[in-house]
Structure formats: structure tokens, C-alpha cells
Design a protein around this motif. Structure first.
Motif, short mmCIF file in Angstrom:
data_model
loop_
_atom_site.label_atom_id
_atom_site.label_comp_id
_atom_site.label_asym_id
_atom_site.label_seq_id
_atom_site.Cartn_x
_atom_site.Cartn_y
_atom_site.Cartn_z
N ASN A 190 0.92 -1.15 -0.12
CA ASN A 190 0.07 0.15 -0.22
C ASN A 190 0.74 1.68 -0.12
OD1 ASN A 190 -2.10 2.43 0.55
ND2 ASN A 190 -2.49 0.87 1.75
N ASN A 191 1.55 1.88 -1.19
CA ASN A 191 1.78 3.21 -1.05
C ASN A 191 0.84 4.25 -1.61
OD1 ASN A 191 4.49 1.05 -0.89
ND2 ASN A 191 4.05 0.36 -3.26
N SER A 192 0.66 4.77 -0.97
CA SER A 192 -0.86 5.03 -1.22
C SER A 192 -1.04 5.57 0.33
CB SER A 192 -1.54 4.56 -1.61
OG SER A 192 -2.63 4.66 -0.74
N GLY A 193 -2.47 7.42 0.33
CA GLY A 193 -2.93 7.72 1.27
C GLY A 193 -3.55 7.15 2.11
N GLU A 194 -4.69 6.09 1.79
CA GLU A 194 -5.52 5.21 2.81
C GLU A 194 -5.39 3.62 2.26
OE1 GLU A 194 -8.77 6.90 1.01
OE2 GLU A 194 -8.40 8.76 0.42
N LEU A 195 -6.64 3.13 2.65
CA LEU A 195 -6.49 1.87 3.41
C LEU A 195 -7.61 1.27 2.05
CD1 LEU A 195 -6.48 3.02 6.12
CD2 LEU A 195 -8.21 1.06 7.29
N HIS A 196 -6.42 -0.23 2.34
CA HIS A 196 -6.62 -0.74 0.86
C HIS A 196 -6.85 -2.01 1.11
CE1 HIS A 196 -6.94 2.97 -2.01
NE2 HIS A 196 -5.64 2.79 -1.55
N PHE A 197 -8.12 -3.23 0.62
CA PHE A 197 -7.22 -4.76 -0.08
C PHE A 197 -7.18 -4.24 -1.27
CE2 PHE A 197 -12.08 -4.78 1.40
CZ PHE A 197 -12.18 -5.54 -0.84
N ALA A 198 -6.73 -6.32 -0.99
CA ALA A 198 -6.57 -6.01 -3.19
C ALA A 198 -6.99 -7.80 -2.93
CB ALA A 198 -5.14 -6.66 -2.91
N GLN A 199 -8.53 -7.98 -3.74
CA GLN A 199 -9.18 -9.08 -4.11
C GLN A 199 -9.73 -9.51 -5.22
OE1 GLN A 199 -13.51 -9.62 -4.21
NE2 GLN A 199 -13.84 -10.22 -2.59
N PHE A 200 -8.79 -10.29 -5.84
CA PHE A 200 -8.98 -11.41 -6.91
C PHE A 200 -9.89 -12.35 -7.13
CE2 PHE A 200 -4.48 -10.04 -6.03
CZ PHE A 200 -3.49 -10.22 -6.81
N VAL A 201 -10.75 -11.34 -8.55
CA VAL A 201 -11.87 -12.27 -8.76
C VAL A 201 -11.48 -12.35 -10.35
CG1 VAL A 201 -14.50 -12.83 -9.13
CG2 VAL A 201 -13.38 -11.37 -7.23
N GLN A 202 -12.08 -14.20 -10.32
CA GLN A 202 -12.07 -14.55 -11.06
C GLN A 202 -12.85 -14.79 -12.49
OE1 GLN A 202 -11.45 -19.19 -11.98
NE2 GLN A 202 -10.65 -19.35 -14.42
N VAL A 203 -12.53 -13.83 -14.00
CA VAL A 203 -13.51 -12.64 -15.01
C VAL A 203 -12.93 -13.64 -15.95
CG1 VAL A 203 -13.54 -10.43 -13.72
CG2 VAL A 203 -11.43 -11.55 -15.33
N GLN A 204 -13.80 -13.29 -17.07
CA GLN A 204 -14.25 -13.92 -18.20
C GLN A 204 -13.35 -14.17 -19.01
OE1 GLN A 204 -16.28 -16.49 -18.83
NE2 GLN A 204 -17.49 -16.16 -17.81
N PRO A 205 -12.55 -15.11 -19.95
CA PRO A 205 -11.03 -14.27 -21.10
C PRO A 205 -11.66 -12.96 -21.56
CG PRO A 205 -12.12 -16.86 -20.55
CD PRO A 205 -13.01 -16.39 -19.71
N GLY A 206 -10.48 -12.35 -22.34
CA GLY A 206 -10.60 -10.99 -22.83
C GLY A 206 -11.97 -9.73 -21.76
N THR A 207 -12.23 -10.17 -20.56
CA THR A 207 -12.36 -8.96 -20.34
C THR A 207 -11.16 -8.22 -19.72
OG1 THR A 207 -14.04 -10.32 -18.56
CG2 THR A 207 -13.56 -8.18 -17.45
N THR A 208 -11.69 -6.82 -20.41
CA THR A 208 -10.98 -5.82 -20.42
C THR A 208 -11.27 -4.78 -19.00
OG1 THR A 208 -12.38 -3.96 -21.74
CG2 THR A 208 -11.23 -5.66 -22.67
N ASP A 209 -10.31 -3.47 -19.08
CA ASP A 209 -10.54 -2.44 -17.85
C ASP A 209 -11.75 -1.71 -17.77
OD1 ASP A 209 -9.65 -2.46 -14.27
OD2 ASP A 209 -9.47 -0.04 -15.62
N ALA A 210 -12.09 -1.59 -19.32
CA ALA A 210 -13.32 -0.85 -19.34
C ALA A 210 -14.44 -1.57 -19.23
CB ALA A 210 -13.37 -0.76 -21.01
#
Length: 279
Positions: A190-210
Motif C-alpha cells: 500500500n503505497n498510498s494515503g488510504e486504506l486498501h485491500f486486494a481481492q482477486f476475482v476470476q473473470v471471463q477471458p477477454g475482460t478489459t478494465d473498461a
């Protein structure tokens, strides 16, 4: 972990002093935390730890699981935490109060990781000396169990060749061989000024950030039904851990649902998500 253990064994009239191998030769201590289906949290191993590199294993069978490890600072109490976590969770009705509550957490707590959903997680982190809690984060007064860390340390996390960094302005930065991640140790920082967590969720192949942006705006859910997940809990700004990634190959979304200290909206809704490939 840093300590020296000296044992004395008497045999007849002779006494033999045996000095054990200094704990400085060890690489970690072990903390094991479990949460049952009713939400009860138990520290199964590690009620007293040596400061330094610590191996942590957390499991939960609780439907609304969020067992986290943390310290309170500045005289803050578990009762105050009860109030602030309820305010943060009410972000849809009162985003401004949720933002203020999250700032309270930044100012008055230190989170060292945990499990942000049902399942299990294993990781290494560096714990300084002090008093700690393990608790269901949205019900701390009723579930908190204490553990102690003694001594001082200059330990460092083990090196890895892959990382996920949580940075300003509330984004995930992913680095790995060929731009991909793999099973094994992953540094999450966590290199920010906020609290964060990281959740990895499997998504469909070809999924984009958009596609993820569209999902949080009310569009189609790209996650795989019954797909693999990895849930690593909350870290305070400046903290890092090396998390064991057991996930099978595939495409994953990395998400953070902790409310923002400015908007009060969970970070994922503000664009804190990324698509990663685990090779």
C-alpha cells in the motif's frame, strides 16, 4: 524474529547449561487465526510472537467474513471502531460521514492484513512489537481477540519477482514477468494515503478494465460463476506483505471496496480495479 533462549538442565550434582540456537537464525514466527461459521474469531497459534517476519494464516467459514489484524493508536477504542465501521458501511446513504469515518481509520489504526471474504489466505508480514487485535472488522467489540508481539526488529520481507502496488490516485499497479502474474509469492504493498485491500476475482477471458468500469456503472458482471478468488485484507498506508497466490491460470479482476476518505465511495466504484493474467 529476534530472541535468545537459554535452557539449564541439571543431572545429579552437575548442571549443564544448554544455549539454544538464537531465534535470530529463524526467519519468522507463526500466527494462525480462524473464524467459525457464527463469526467467532480465535487466535489458534501466536498469542505471543517475536517481532519480525511473521507467517500468517487466516481462515473463515463465516458468510460475511472479514477477519483482520490491526492495532489501535492515539487512545482509540474498539467501541469507537464499532461506530466508525458502521458509518463507513453506510456510504450509500451518507457518503460524507463515510469519508470522515475512513479518515478516522487512517489516523487511529494500523492494519496488517487479513482475509476480506470467506475462505483462506496465507502471507508473510513484518510485525513490530506491541499489542494487536484479530477481529471481524465490522463487529470488533464482540469478536476481538488479542495477541502480543515482543521485542524489536529490522526484518525485511522476502524478495519476489511479482507485485501489486496500491498507489495514488487509488489505482493498482501490477508488475510481473512478461506483464503477468503466477502462482507463488506476490508482494502486495500500500503505497498510498488510504486504506486498501486486494481481492482477486476470476473473470471471463477477454475482460478489459473498461468492462470492469461498465460493471460498476451497472453493466454486465464479467466474473466467472464459481470461479477462483483470493482475498487479502486491509493494509494501512506504508504497509506491505508477501501473499501466497494459489490461483489457477486465468484472467482476474483485482478490486478494492474500501470507501474513500474524500468521496466516501468504495474505491472500486471510483476506478480502483485492474485486469491481470495469472499464467
Amino acid at each position: 524474529m529476534r530472541s535468545t533462549i537459554v535452557s539449564a538442565v541439571a543431572a545429579g550434582v552437575a548442571a549443564l547449561a544448554i544455549t539454544a540456537t538464537p531465534a535470530s537464525a529463524s526467519t519468522d514466527s507463526t500466527l494462525r487465526v480462524s473464524q467459525d461459521a457464527a463469526g467467532q474469531v480465535t487466535v489458534q497459534q501466536g498469542t505471543t510472537l517475536h517481532a519480525g517476519l511473521t507467517s500468517v494464516g487466516i481462515t473463515s467459514a463465516y458468510t460475511a467474513a472479514d477477519p483482520e489484524t490491526f492495532q489501535l493508536r492515539n487512545g482509540a477504542t474498539l467501541a469507537q471502531m464499532d461506530v466508525k465501521i458502521a458509518q463507513a458501511g453506510n456510504w450509500q446513504a451518507d457518503a460524507a460521514t463515510a469519508a470522515q469515518a475512513m479518515q478516522w481509520f487512517v489516523d487511529n489504526t494500523t492494519f496488517y492484513g487479513g482475509l476480506s471474504a470467506v475462505g483462506q489466505v496465507s502471507y508473510k508480514t513484518v510485525l513490530p512489537g506491541g499489542s494487536y487485535y484479530a477481529a471481524q472488522v465490522n463487529n470488533p467489540s464482540a469478536t476481538a481477540q488479542t495477541f502480543q508481539v515482543t521485542g524489536s526488529t529490522h526484518a525485511a520481507l522476502p524478495a519476489t519477482n511479482q507485485s501489486v502496488s496500491m498507489t495514488e490516485p487509488d489505482r493498482f499497479v501490477v508488475s510481473g514477468p512478461g506483464g503477468k502474474l503466477h502462482r507463488g509469492p506476490l508482494r502486495i504493498s500500500n503505497n498510498s494515503g488510504e486504506l486498501h485491500f486486494a481481492q482477486f476475482v476470476q473473470v471471463q477471458p477477454g475482460t478489459t478494465d473498461a468492462d470492469l468500469t461498465a460493471w460498476f456503472a451497472g453493466g454486465a458482471n464479467p466474473s466467472v460463476s464459481g470461479g477462483a478468488v483470493l482475498n487479502f485484507g486491509t493494509q494501512t498506508p506504508g504497509r506491505a506483505a508477501v501473499v501466497d497466490v494459489p490461483l489457477p491460470s486465468g484472467t482476474y479482476a483485482v478490486l478494492d471496496y474500501i470507501p474513500d476518505t474524500t468521496s466516501g465511495t468504495p474505491h472500486a466504484f471510483g476506478g480502483m480495479h485492474a485486469v491481470v493474467t495469472i499464467a
